[in-house]
Write a protein that holds these residues in place. Structure first.
Motif, PDB file in Angstrom:
ATOM      1  N   LEU A   1      20.954  35.186  27.432  1.00 26.20           N
ATOM      2  CA  LEU A   1      21.503  34.916  28.761  1.00 26.20           C
ATOM      3  C   LEU A   1      22.333  33.637  28.755  1.00 26.20           C
ATOM      4  O   LEU A   1      23.438  33.599  29.324  1.00 26.20           O
ATOM      5  CB  LEU A   1      20.378  34.824  29.791  1.00 26.20           C
ATOM      6  CG  LEU A   1      20.786  34.611  31.235  1.00 26.20           C
ATOM      7  CD1 LEU A   1      21.693  35.738  31.724  1.00 26.20           C
ATOM      8  CD2 LEU A   1      19.552  34.509  32.120  1.00 26.20           C
ATOM      9  N   GLU A   2      21.836  32.606  28.115  1.00 25.66           N
ATOM     10  CA  GLU A   2      22.589  31.355  28.033  1.00 25.66           C
ATOM     11  C   GLU A   2      23.921  31.565  27.308  1.00 25.66           C
ATOM     12  O   GLU A   2      24.959  31.059  27.737  1.00 25.66           O
ATOM     13  CB  GLU A   2      21.761  30.298  27.299  1.00 25.66           C
ATOM     14  CG  GLU A   2      22.443  28.957  27.208  1.00 25.66           C
ATOM     15  CD  GLU A   2      21.595  27.925  26.489  1.00 25.66           C
ATOM     16  OE1 GLU A   2      22.204  26.971  25.951  1.00 25.66           O
ATOM     17  OE2 GLU A   2      20.372  28.068  26.444  1.00 25.66           O
ATOM     18  N   LEU A   3      23.884  32.335  26.234  1.00 24.08           N
ATOM     19  CA  LEU A   3      25.106  32.633  25.488  1.00 24.08           C
ATOM     20  C   LEU A   3      26.115  33.375  26.362  1.00 24.08           C
ATOM     21  O   LEU A   3      27.303  33.050  26.376  1.00 24.08           O
ATOM     22  CB  LEU A   3      24.751  33.468  24.254  1.00 24.08           C
ATOM     23  CG  LEU A   3      25.881  33.790  23.295  1.00 24.08           C
ATOM     24  CD1 LEU A   3      26.329  32.526  22.563  1.00 24.08           C
ATOM     25  CD2 LEU A   3      25.415  34.844  22.298  1.00 24.08           C
ATOM     26  N   ALA A   4      25.634  34.363  27.113  1.00 24.90           N
ATOM     27  CA  ALA A   4      26.526  35.154  27.966  1.00 24.90           C
ATOM     28  C   ALA A   4      27.103  34.323  29.103  1.00 24.90           C
ATOM     29  O   ALA A   4      28.287  34.451  29.436  1.00 24.90           O
ATOM     30  CB  ALA A   4      25.779  36.367  28.520  1.00 24.90           C
ATOM     31  N   VAL A   5      26.290  33.474  29.701  1.00 20.97           N
ATOM     32  CA  VAL A   5      26.771  32.640  30.812  1.00 20.97           C
ATOM     33  C   VAL A   5      27.846  31.669  30.318  1.00 20.97           C
ATOM     34  O   VAL A   5      28.890  31.500  30.960  1.00 20.97           O
ATOM     35  CB  VAL A   5      25.601  31.895  31.486  1.00 20.97           C
ATOM     36  CG1 VAL A   5      26.101  30.808  32.431  1.00 20.97           C
ATOM     37  CG2 VAL A   5      24.709  32.877  32.239  1.00 20.97           C
ATOM     38  N   GLU A   6      27.600  31.045  29.181  1.00 18.53           N
ATOM     39  CA  GLU A   6      28.593  30.120  28.629  1.00 18.53           C
ATOM     40  C   GLU A   6      29.898  30.834  28.305  1.00 18.53           C
ATOM     41  O   GLU A   6      30.976  30.319  28.561  1.00 18.53           O
ATOM     42  CB  GLU A   6      28.039  29.408  27.400  1.00 18.53           C
ATOM     43  CG  GLU A   6      26.969  28.391  27.718  1.00 18.53           C
ATOM     44  CD  GLU A   6      27.424  27.351  28.734  1.00 18.53           C
ATOM     45  OE1 GLU A   6      28.532  26.787  28.576  1.00 18.53           O
ATOM     46  OE2 GLU A   6      26.678  27.109  29.701  1.00 18.53           O
ATOM     47  N   TYR A   7      29.782  32.031  27.746  1.00 20.72           N
ATOM     48  CA  TYR A   7      30.981  32.800  27.422  1.00 20.72           C
ATOM     49  C   TYR A   7      31.735  33.187  28.694  1.00 20.72           C
ATOM     50  O   TYR A   7      32.966  33.115  28.737  1.00 20.72           O
ATOM     51  CB  TYR A   7      30.602  34.049  26.627  1.00 20.72           C
ATOM     52  CG  TYR A   7      31.794  34.850  26.175  1.00 20.72           C
ATOM     53  CD1 TYR A   7      32.555  34.451  25.087  1.00 20.72           C
ATOM     54  CD2 TYR A   7      32.169  36.009  26.853  1.00 20.72           C
ATOM     55  CE1 TYR A   7      33.656  35.173  24.672  1.00 20.72           C
ATOM     56  CE2 TYR A   7      33.269  36.749  26.442  1.00 20.72           C
ATOM     57  CZ  TYR A   7      34.007  36.323  25.355  1.00 20.72           C
ATOM     58  OH  TYR A   7      35.092  37.046  24.955  1.00 20.72           O
ATOM     59  N   ALA A   8      30.981  33.580  29.732  1.00 25.36           N
ATOM     60  CA  ALA A   8      31.620  33.978  30.994  1.00 25.36           C
ATOM     61  C   ALA A   8      32.343  32.801  31.656  1.00 25.36           C
ATOM     62  O   ALA A   8      33.335  32.995  32.362  1.00 25.36           O
ATOM     63  CB  ALA A   8      30.588  34.564  31.955  1.00 25.36           C
TER      64      ALA A   8
ATOM     65  N   LYS B   1      19.233  37.509  34.650  1.00 22.94           N
ATOM     66  CA  LYS B   1      18.419  36.326  34.990  1.00 22.94           C
ATOM     67  C   LYS B   1      17.126  36.742  35.687  1.00 22.94           C
ATOM     68  O   LYS B   1      16.046  36.222  35.394  1.00 22.94           O
ATOM     69  CB  LYS B   1      19.230  35.373  35.881  1.00 22.94           C
ATOM     70  CG  LYS B   1      18.489  34.142  36.334  1.00 22.94           C
ATOM     71  CD  LYS B   1      18.178  33.228  35.183  1.00 22.94           C
ATOM     72  CE  LYS B   1      17.575  31.918  35.695  1.00 22.94           C
ATOM     73  NZ  LYS B   1      17.152  31.053  34.592  1.00 22.94           N
ATOM     74  N   THR B   2      17.219  37.701  36.595  1.00 22.83           N
ATOM     75  CA  THR B   2      16.038  38.184  37.311  1.00 22.83           C
ATOM     76  C   THR B   2      15.040  38.823  36.346  1.00 22.83           C
ATOM     77  O   THR B   2      13.831  38.564  36.422  1.00 22.83           O
ATOM     78  CB  THR B   2      16.454  39.188  38.399  1.00 22.83           C
ATOM     79  OG1 THR B   2      17.370  38.561  39.286  1.00 22.83           O
ATOM     80  CG2 THR B   2      15.257  39.685  39.183  1.00 22.83           C
ATOM     81  N   LEU B   3      15.537  39.641  35.436  1.00 20.55           N
ATOM     82  CA  LEU B   3      14.659  40.266  34.446  1.00 20.55           C
ATOM     83  C   LEU B   3      14.007  39.219  33.543  1.00 20.55           C
ATOM     84  O   LEU B   3      12.819  39.317  33.216  1.00 20.55           O
ATOM     85  CB  LEU B   3      15.444  41.274  33.607  1.00 20.55           C
ATOM     86  CG  LEU B   3      15.878  42.548  34.311  1.00 20.55           C
ATOM     87  CD1 LEU B   3      16.845  43.343  33.435  1.00 20.55           C
ATOM     88  CD2 LEU B   3      14.680  43.389  34.700  1.00 20.55           C
ATOM     89  N   THR B   4      14.777  38.225  33.165  1.00 19.16           N
ATOM     90  CA  THR B   4      14.252  37.163  32.307  1.00 19.16           C
ATOM     91  C   THR B   4      13.157  36.378  33.022  1.00 19.16           C
ATOM     92  O   THR B   4      12.109  36.086  32.434  1.00 19.16           O
ATOM     93  CB  THR B   4      15.385  36.222  31.862  1.00 19.16           C
ATOM     94  OG1 THR B   4      16.368  36.991  31.168  1.00 19.16           O
ATOM     95  CG2 THR B   4      14.877  35.124  30.962  1.00 19.16           C
ATOM     96  N   GLU B   5      13.376  36.050  34.265  1.00 19.60           N
ATOM     97  CA  GLU B   5      12.370  35.298  35.029  1.00 19.60           C
ATOM     98  C   GLU B   5      11.096  36.115  35.237  1.00 19.60           C
ATOM     99  O   GLU B   5       9.986  35.582  35.178  1.00 19.60           O
ATOM    100  CB  GLU B   5      12.944  34.841  36.370  1.00 19.60           C
ATOM    101  CG  GLU B   5      13.990  33.752  36.246  1.00 19.60           C
ATOM    102  CD  GLU B   5      13.455  32.478  35.627  1.00 19.60           C
ATOM    103  OE1 GLU B   5      12.322  32.060  35.943  1.00 19.60           O
ATOM    104  OE2 GLU B   5      14.181  31.887  34.797  1.00 19.60           O
TER     105      GLU B   5
END
Length: 156
Positions: free
Chosen positions: A30-37, A61-65
Motif C-alpha cells: 500500500l505504501e508503495l502504491a500510494v507513493e507511486y500514485a 487501506k480499509t482491508l489492511t486496517e
C-alpha cells in the motif's frame, strides 16, 4: 512430547505470526502504491488525484486496517486466552489477512500499471510474498474449515 493444548498454543502462534507477515506485506504494498500514485503523472496530473485510483487505494487501506485489527487480536489471544480460543482467533486473522492481502497486492500492481509486473518494481514481490504466506499453515479455506469445525461441529 507436547500436549494437545500446548501444540494448539504453538500452532496459534505460528498462524498469528503468518497473519502478521501478511499484514506487513499489505502495508508495504500500500505504501508503495500510494507513493507511486503521488509521483506518476498522467494527463498533466498525478494519478492519485483521479477518483478511480483514490477508491482503489482507499479500499486497500480499509482491508489492511481490518487485517491489522484481526491480527492484533490474534496476537493478544495467544497470550491471554486458552489455546483453543487462541487458535480460533488466529484462524480468523489468517483467513481475513489471506483474502485481503491478495486484493491489496493486486491493487498495488493495478495502480502501477504494466510496470508493476516487472523486476524494476517491488509490487510483484509483495504479491508473491503474500501468495507464499497464504499457503503456510493453510489458506483461508483451511482456516474457515477449522472455525466451522470448532463452532458448528462440521467435519474437516
Amino acid at each position: 512430547a507436547l500436549s494437545a493444548d500446548a501444540l494448539d498454543g504453538w500452532y496459534a502462534l505460528g498462524v498469528a505470526l503468518t497473519a502478521a507477515d501478511l499484514v506487513g506485506a499489505m502495508e508495504g504494498a500500500l505504501e508503495l502504491a500510494v507513493e507511486y500514485a503521488k509521483e506518476r503523472r498522467q494527463y498533466g496530473a498525478p494519478i492519485g488525484s483521479y477518483q478511480a485510483v483514490q477508491h482503489l487505494l482507499a479500499e486497500a487501506k480499509t482491508l489492511t486496517e481490518g487485517a491489522h485489527s484481526a491480527m492484533i487480536h490474534a496476537a493478544w489471544a495467544v497470550d491471554a486466552l486458552s489455546p483453543t480460543e487462541a487458535r480460533q482467533a488466529a484462524a480468523v486473522a489468517k483467513a481475513y489477512a489471506a483474502r485481503a492481502a491478495r486484493t491489496v497486492c493486486e491493487t498495488c500492481i493495478q495502480v502501477h500499471g504494466g510496470i508493476g509486473n516487472t523486476w524494476e518494481c517491488m509490487a510483484h514481490v509483495f504479491l508473491r510474498r503474500t501468495l507464499l504466506a497464504t499457503d503456510l499453515f493453510g489458506g483461508d479455506g483451511a482456516q474457515l474449515a477449522l472455525l466451522a469445525a470448532h463452532r458448528w461441529g462440521a467435519t474437516l
